[in-house]
Design an enzyme around this catalytic site. Structure first.
Site, short mmCIF file in Angstrom:
data_model
loop_
_atom_site.label_atom_id
_atom_site.label_comp_id
_atom_site.label_asym_id
_atom_site.label_seq_id
_atom_site.Cartn_x
_atom_site.Cartn_y
_atom_site.Cartn_z
N ASP A 152 0.84 -1.19 0.00
CA ASP A 152 0.00 0.00 0.00
C ASP A 152 0.88 1.25 0.00
O ASP A 152 1.86 1.34 0.75
CB ASP A 152 -0.89 -0.02 1.25
CG ASP A 152 -1.81 1.16 1.34
OD1 ASP A 152 -2.67 1.30 0.46
OD2 ASP A 152 -1.67 1.95 2.30
N GLU A 167 1.87 -0.41 -5.03
CA GLU A 167 0.92 0.64 -5.38
C GLU A 167 1.78 1.90 -5.51
O GLU A 167 2.17 2.49 -4.50
CB GLU A 167 -0.14 0.82 -4.28
CG GLU A 167 -1.17 1.89 -4.64
CD GLU A 167 -2.14 2.16 -3.51
OE1 GLU A 167 -3.33 2.39 -3.80
OE2 GLU A 167 -1.72 2.18 -2.34
#
Length: 730
Positions: free
Chosen positions: A351, A387
Site C-alpha cells: 500500500d 501501489e
C-alpha cells in the site's frame, strides 16, 4: 506485583521481539533514545500485571533480557522511560503500556480513552502537558507464541509471473455469508480454508489470491463514534501479528492462517498479502501512544526537520514510517521475511509503496528499502507488487520502481474505462495499455508482467457499479457523500442505479463482459476483484472502507442467472489465457518486424482489415479497431502446439454495428471466433474465411484465433475440455 525477578539473565539483543527457546523467553526491544525499559508480564486473563522486570542490558541500541521458565502464552507489554520533549521529537511516557513492534500475537482490543494519549489536551491543540494516567486498562497486550506447525505442503511450485491472475479479496467479506462455510468459521482464515471456498476460487481460473490487510489493525475512534469500523484494515499496529478478529479460536490466529495457506497451496493457489508499511495506526503527533511513538518516536517516524514536534504526512493518515532509519528498515524486512518463511505466503502488494522508496530528499528507486528487497535472497524470490503512489511531493511513480517489482497500473484502469464509456481520442492510449504499457515498463529488462492491470480494485466502484452509476453514493459513510473519488470514468448506461429496463440491463451485462475481456486478454498481469465475476454491487458506494456489512460482503445466495453467466464467461477467459501463451507473452509487443520469422508481433487494423494509418490513429472519433497478435513472433526453442496461435481482438466502443473484415495472414486462411461479448454462450466455435466480414455489435469485443485450413480444432476443443481443470493443469 513483583518489582524484580531473580529468574532472569542478560539475554541477547537478537532476534528482536519475544523468542521462546524451550527454557524461557528472550525479550529484545530497539530504542535509541530510551533511558530505561520495563517488561510487564500479565496473568493469563491479560488484566492483572503480575511481574515487572527492568531490562538489564543495552547493546547496540537494543534493550534485552532472558526470563527463565516463561512459556508460550505469556502475556506482556512494555513501559519505556526517556525524555518527554515533543519539540525535539521525543514522546516517552512510562505511564503508557506499549505493544512490542515484533509481537507475533496480540491479546485484547483498544478502548478509546483519554489515558491512551501521551499528553493532556487542555484548551487548545498547542496547550499540551505530560499525561500521567495509566493506559494499561485500555490497550491490547502481546502474547508469546510457539511457532510449531505441521505443514502438509511445505514445498510448493511457485506460479510463473507471466501466468499470474490476481484475485483481490477480503477475509471477512468473502466468507461471512457463504452458505457452505460453517457459521462459526465464516469471516475467518478457517472459512477461507474451507474446501468449498478454495475449490470455487480455483475453478475460476485465478492463480494468486491477494488478501486485503490481515496484520493487526485498529478501529479509528471517529468511525466507532458513528457506529462504523475500519473494515478494510489499512490501519496497522502490528506488522508480525495476524489480526485475531479473523480467527475462530481466541489464540489460534497463527495456526489458522497457516492452515489456510496450506490449503491454498494444496490447490495450486498462491497467497499474497496486501501490507501497510507506510504508516501506523498511531496517527499524527496528536494521536495515541500505543507502541512506536512511546518506544522511540524520533526513530520510527519521519518528522519535520525544522520542527520535529510534527510528523511528515506523505501518507494522508497523519504519520509516515521512517524507513531511512536502519532499525525501522530492519523491522519491515524482518516482517516480510517472517510472513514468507514462517507463515508461508508467496508475495506482497504494498500500500502506498512510494513511501517505502522515499529518502529525505524524495523518492529514490535506489533507496534503502528497495535495495534491500533486490539483494535479499528471500524477498527477491517472491512476488512484490507496488501501489506506486502516495500523497507526498513526486509521489506518482507508475513505472518508476526497479526491476523485479510489479506495479499497479492505474493508466490501464482509466484508459479502459474511458474507452468503453465512449470517450473521444482513446484508441492510441488503449493500444499502449493492451501491450502492457511499454511506455512505462519496457526498460531495464523488465517484463510485461510488471504491469498489474486492473479495471476495479477494493478502492472505488465494483464492476457492476461502474456500469450502473455516474456518481458516487457514499451516504452510508456519514461524511455527506464527500468522501471517495468524484471522477470515476463510470457510465450508468442510461439510468442511475437499479433499473428494470431490459435494454439497459443487457447493455450493462455486455459492458461488464467488455471490461473483463479487455482485462484478461491484455498483456501484463490481470487483477480481478472478488465478486466482480458475478456482478457484486456496493449500491454505488465507491469508498466502502468503513462498511462491515452487506454493502461490502459478498452475497453468495443472491447471485442471479446473469451473475452465474458472467462467472462462466470469466472462467472461459481465464482458460484461454492459460491455454494460449500468446495472450501472456514474456516479451513486450512493439510492432516491430522480425526479419528471421518474417512476422510482426502486433499489427493494428482498421475495420477494413488493413493496417491503421497515422491519420486514422489521429482521428479522435475512431472507436473500433483490431489487434492482430502473431504468435510466431514469440517462438523460441521447442514450440508447443498452442504457442504459435495468432489472435485477433476487435474492440468496438461505437454505439452501433461495425462491419469488420477478417484479415488475411500468409499461409493461413481460416478464423475461429472464440469470444463475442454480445453472444457470451455458444455451443460451438463458428469459423470464418479471411476476407469475410463480421457484424460487430455496438459496444462489444471479439476474439478470433487463426489456424490453417484443414487443420483439426484439437487445440480449441481442448479449451472446452479444460473447463473442469485447474490453471496448473492447462
Amino acid at each position: 506485583m513483583k518489582k524484580t525477578a531473580s529468574r532472569i539473565a542478560e539475554g541477547q539483543p537478537f532476534p528482536l521481539g519475544a523468542t521462546w527457546n524451550g527454557h524461557g523467553v528472550n525479550f529484545a526491544l530497539f530504542s535509541a533514545h530510551a533511558t530505561k525499559v520495563e517488561l510487564c508480564i500479565f496473568d493469563s486473563s491479560g488484566r492483572r500485571e503480575i511481574e515487572r522486570i527492568v531490562l538489564p542490558e543495552y547493546t547496540d541500541e537494543v534493550w534485552h533480557v532472558f526470563v527463565y521458565d516463561l512459556r508460550p502464552g505469556a502475556i506482556y507489554g512494555y513501559r519505556v522511560h526517556g525524555p518527554y520533549e515533543p519539540e525535539a521529537g521525543h514522546r516517552f511516557n512510562p505511564h503508557k503500556l506499549l505493544l512490542d513492534p515484533y509481537a507475533k500475537a496480540h491479546v485484547g482490543a483498544l478502548r478509546w480513552h483519554p489515558a491512551v494519549f501521551g499528553y493532556t489536551l487542555k484548551h487548545e491543540a498547542r496547550d499540551l502537558s505530560f499525561d500521567t494516567r495509566d493506559s494499561a486498562p485500555y490497550v491490547p497486550r502481546c502474547r508469546v507464541v510457539d511457532q510449531t506447525f505441521s505443514w502438509h505442503h511445505p514445498l510448493r511450485e511457485r506460479v510463473a509471473r507471466e501466468r499470474m491472475i490476481v484475485y483481490e479479496t477480503h477475509v471477512r467479506g468473502y466468507t461471512i455469508r457463504h452458505p457452505e462455510v460453517p457459521p462459526e468459521q465464516r469471516g475467518t482464515f478457517a472459512g477461507l480454508a474451507h474446501p468449498a471456498v478454495v475449490d470455487g476460487i480455483r475453478h475460476l481460473g485465478v492463480t494468486s489470491v491477494e488478501l486485503m490487510p490481515v496484520h493487526m489493525f485498529l478501529n479509528d475512534s471517529h468511525l466507532l463514534e458513528r457506529g462504523l469500523t475500519n473494515y478494510w484494515g489499512y490501519n496497522t499496529i502490528g506488522f508480525f501479528a495476524p489480526d485475531p478478529r479473523y480467527s475462530v479460536g481466541a489464540h489460534a490466529s497463527i495456526d489458522e492462517f497457516k492452515l489456510m495457506v496450506d490449503r491454498f497451496h494444496e490447490s495450486g493457489l498462491e497467497v499474497l498479502l496486501d501490507v501497510v508499511y507506510n504508516h501506523t495506526a498511531e496517527g499524527s503527533e496528536l494521536g495515541p501512544t500505543l507502541s512506536f511513538r512511546g518506544i522511540d518516536n524520533a526513530s520510527y517516524y519521519r518528522l519535520l526537520p525544522d520542527t520535529p514536534r510534527y510528523h511528515i504526512n506523505d501518507t494522508g493518515t497523519g504519520n509516515t514510517l521512517n524507513l531511512s532509519h536502519p532499525r525501522v528498515l530492519q523491522m519491515v524486512t524482518d516482517s516480510l521475511r517472517y510472513w514468507v518463511v514462517e507463515m508461508g505466503v508467496d508475495g506482497f502488494r504494498f500500500d502506498l509503496a512510494t513511501i517505502l522508496g522515499r529518502e529525505p530528499e524524495g523518492f529514490d528507486e535506489g533507496g534503502g528499502f528497495l535495495d534491500s528487497c533486490r539483494q535479499d535472497p528471500i524477498l527477491s524470490s517472491v512476488k512484490l507488487i507496488a501501489e506506486p503512489w502516495d500523497c507526498g511531493p513526486g509521489g506518482y511513480q507508475v513505472g518508476g520502481f526497479p526491476p523485479g517489482w510489479a506495479e499497479w497500473n492505474d493508466c490501464f484502469r482509466d484508459t479502459v474505462r474511458t474507452w468503453w464509456k465512449g470517450d473521444e481520442g482513446k484508441a492510441p492510449d488503449l493500444a499502449t495499455r493492451l501491450c502492457a504499457s511499454g511506455d512505462r515498463f519496457n526498460r531495464r529488462g523488465r517484463r510485461p508482467w510488471a504491469s498489474v492491470n486492473f479495471v476495479t480494485a477494493h478502492d472505488g466502484f465494483t464492476l457492476h457499479d461502474l456500469v450502473s452509476y455516474n456518481d458516487r453514493h457514499n451516504e452510508a459513510n456519514g461524511e455527506d457523500n464527500r468522501d471517495g473519488h468524484a471522477d470515476n470514468h463510470s457510465w450508468n448506461c442510461g439510468a442511475e442505479g437499479p433499473t428494470d429496463d431490459p435494454e439497459i440491463r443487457a447493455l450493462r451485462e455486455r459492458q461488464k463482459r467488455n471490461l473483463l475481456a479487455t482485462l484478461l486478454l491484455a498483456q501484463g498481469t490481470p487483477m480481478i476483484v472478488a465478486g466482480d465475476e458475478f456482478g457484486r454491487t456496493q449500491q454505488g458506494n465507491n469508498n466502502a472502507y468503513c462498511q462491515d456489512n452487506a454493502i461490502s460482503w459478498i452475497d453468495w445466495e443472491g447471485i442471479d442467472d446473469a451473475g452465474r453467466e458472467l462467472a462462466a464467461f470469466v472462467r472461459r477467459l481465464t482458460i484461454l489465457r492459460h491455454a494460449l501463451p500468446v495472450l501472456r507473452r514474456n516479451r513486450f509487443l512493439t510492432g516491430e518486424h522480425n526479419d528471421l520469422l518474417d512476422v510482426t508481433d502486433v499489427t493494428w487494423l482498421s475495420p477494413a482489415g488493413i493496417a491503421l494509418t497515422p491519420e486514422q490513429w489521429g482521428d479522435v472519433n475512431m472507436r473500433c479497431f483490431g489487434m492482430l497478435i502473431d504468435g510466431r513472433s514469440q517462438t523460441s526453442g521447442i514450440m508447443r502446439l498452442a504457442s504459435d496461435a495468432t489472435m485477433l481482438i476487435v474492440f468496438n466502443a461505437y454505439h452501433d454495428v461495425v462491419e469488420f473484415t477478417l484479415p488475411s495472414v500468409p499461409g493461413n486462411d481460416q478464423w475461429s471466433c472464440l469470444i463475442d461479448t454480445n453472444v457470451p454462450v455458444r455451443d460451438e466455435l463458428p469459423e470464418f474465411e479471411a476476407g469475410d466480414t463480421y457484424q460487430v455489435t455496438g459496444r462489444s469485443l471479439l476474439l478470433f484465433a487463426l489456424h490453417a485450413r484443414g487443420a483439426t480444432q484439437r487445440v480449441f476443443e481442448r479449451l472446452e475440455e479444460n473447463l473442469t481443470a485447474g490453471p496448473e493443469e492447462i
